[in-house]
Write a protein that holds these residues in place. Structure first.
Motif, PDB file in Angstrom:
ATOM      1  N   TYR A 146       0.825  -1.209   0.000  1.00 35.87           N
ATOM      2  CA  TYR A 146       0.000   0.000   0.000  1.00 35.87           C
ATOM      3  C   TYR A 146       0.861   1.262   0.000  1.00 35.87           C
ATOM      4  O   TYR A 146       0.527   2.253  -0.667  1.00 35.87           O
ATOM      5  N   GLN A 147       1.962   1.246   0.732  1.00 36.98           N
ATOM      6  CA  GLN A 147       2.841   2.406   0.739  1.00 36.98           C
ATOM      7  C   GLN A 147       3.467   2.641  -0.635  1.00 36.98           C
ATOM      8  O   GLN A 147       3.617   3.790  -1.070  1.00 36.98           O
ATOM      9  N   LYS A 149       2.123   1.791  -3.543  1.00 36.87           N
ATOM     10  CA  LYS A 149       1.069   2.324  -4.417  1.00 36.87           C
ATOM     11  C   LYS A 149       0.759   3.775  -4.074  1.00 36.87           C
ATOM     12  O   LYS A 149       0.452   4.588  -4.962  1.00 36.87           O
ATOM     13  N   PHE A 150       0.809   4.102  -2.794  1.00 39.33           N
ATOM     14  CA  PHE A 150       0.569   5.491  -2.400  1.00 39.33           C
ATOM     15  C   PHE A 150       1.641   6.418  -2.961  1.00 39.33           C
ATOM     16  O   PHE A 150       1.334   7.523  -3.450  1.00 39.33           O
ATOM     17  N   TRP A 194      -5.190   5.147  -1.208  1.00 41.77           N
ATOM     18  CA  TRP A 194      -4.067   4.339  -0.728  1.00 41.77           C
ATOM     19  C   TRP A 194      -3.559   4.847   0.612  1.00 41.77           C
ATOM     20  O   TRP A 194      -3.105   4.054   1.439  1.00 41.77           O
ATOM     21  N   GLU A 197      -5.942   3.327   3.160  1.00 42.57           N
ATOM     22  CA  GLU A 197      -5.657   1.914   3.370  1.00 42.57           C
ATOM     23  C   GLU A 197      -4.374   1.729   4.197  1.00 42.57           C
ATOM     24  O   GLU A 197      -4.305   0.855   5.066  1.00 42.57           O
ATOM     25  N   THR A 198      -3.376   2.556   3.936  1.00 43.34           N
ATOM     26  CA  THR A 198      -2.124   2.459   4.695  1.00 43.34           C
ATOM     27  C   THR A 198      -2.348   2.764   6.164  1.00 43.34           C
ATOM     28  O   THR A 198      -1.865   2.035   7.050  1.00 43.34           O
ATOM     29  N   LYS A 201      -4.221  -0.112   7.935  1.00 43.17           N
ATOM     30  CA  LYS A 201      -3.363  -1.264   8.237  1.00 43.17           C
ATOM     31  C   LYS A 201      -2.408  -0.938   9.383  1.00 43.17           C
ATOM     32  O   LYS A 201      -2.087  -1.805  10.203  1.00 43.17           O
TER      33      LYS A 201
END
Length: 248
Positions: A146-147, A149-150, A194, A197-198, A201
């Protein structure tokens, strides 16, 4: 020191010199710990600042020598992102450098001390400890994805913003403001997705991190009470809880 203080408080006749010696040892230990940690934090921060400054200078020098193709592949917004985000993170990484070897070492010492204090009662507590350890692996992989993609979404948004600002004269002339605003807004929405989501998590990981010492200690003390491997007095309880909370 916990064992020593509890032992001293349980004495019928307490020697004042022994009590003062225990207090002096505690003060000396905390003084050494505080000075060592302050020195470590200061030195790591200073080293990180030097690395961050060197990276910023290298990126700036590289930008001055970029070719036309290079300027097309790396916009001004991306280069600013390299300086403001990536170089800053590399500088902060030095503060966590020693965690790679010190954390496993502290965990080994904590488990060994728990076996010394609780005997075989500490053995069942290793089961939830291992389970929590394995549960952290997929969370870490998902968080890393996720990181990544961010950061990709952030680079795309910064590149589009930089290109839009550079072409603002043409955009105003053609009345394309709303179209480009919607495009940048959609890129920002993807970046927020993203980012959300990060952070979610990270929240799950924090819950697991703070929950694991309680679960492990409950299992260990239940097993110790059932097996009778060690007396559950104040000294044993404080000693076990101190190691579990400190190395959770």
């Amino acid at each position: 020191m916990l064992f020593a203080f509890v032992w001293y408080s349980n004495q019928q006749e307490r020697d004042l010199r022994v009590g003062l010696a225990l207090v002096g040892c505690l003060l000396l230990m905390k003084l050494v710990e505080s000075l060592s940690q302050r020195h470590w934090f200061f030195d790591s921060r200073r080293t990180g600042m030097h690395i961050r400054s060197a990276l910023m200078a290298v990126i700036f020098q590289k930008q001055l020598r970029l070719s036309s193709q290079g300027r097309k592949n790396h916009s001004t917004g991306e280069i600013v992102n390299y300086i403001a985000v990536d170089a800053y993170r590399l500088g902060d990484a030095i503060s966590w450098l020693h965690m790679g070897w010190s954390s496993p070492l502290q965990l080994v010492f904590a488990v060994a001390t728990l076996f010394w204090a609780l005997k075989l009662g500490a053995l069942p507590g290793l089961v939830p400890l291992v389970i929590f350890g394995f549960l952290n692996v997929p969370f870490a992989k998902i968080l890393q994805g996720y990181q990544s993609k961010f950061m990709v979404a952030q680079d795309e948004r910064l590149r589009s913003t930089s290109e839009t600002l550079n072409s603002m004269k043409i955009i105003k002339l053609q009345s394309w403001e709303e179209k480009f605003r919607n495009m940048i807004g959609s890129l920002r929405d993807g970046e927020f997705k993203w980012l959300r989501e990060t952070q979610m998590k990270k929240a799950y990981g924090a819950v697991m991190y703070w929950m694991s010492p309680t679960v492990v200690s409950a299992v260990m003390y239940t097993a110790t009470a059932i097996m009778g491997s060690a007396p559950l007095n104040a000294s044993t309880l404080l000693h076990g809880l101190g190691h579990l909370e400190g190395n959770g």
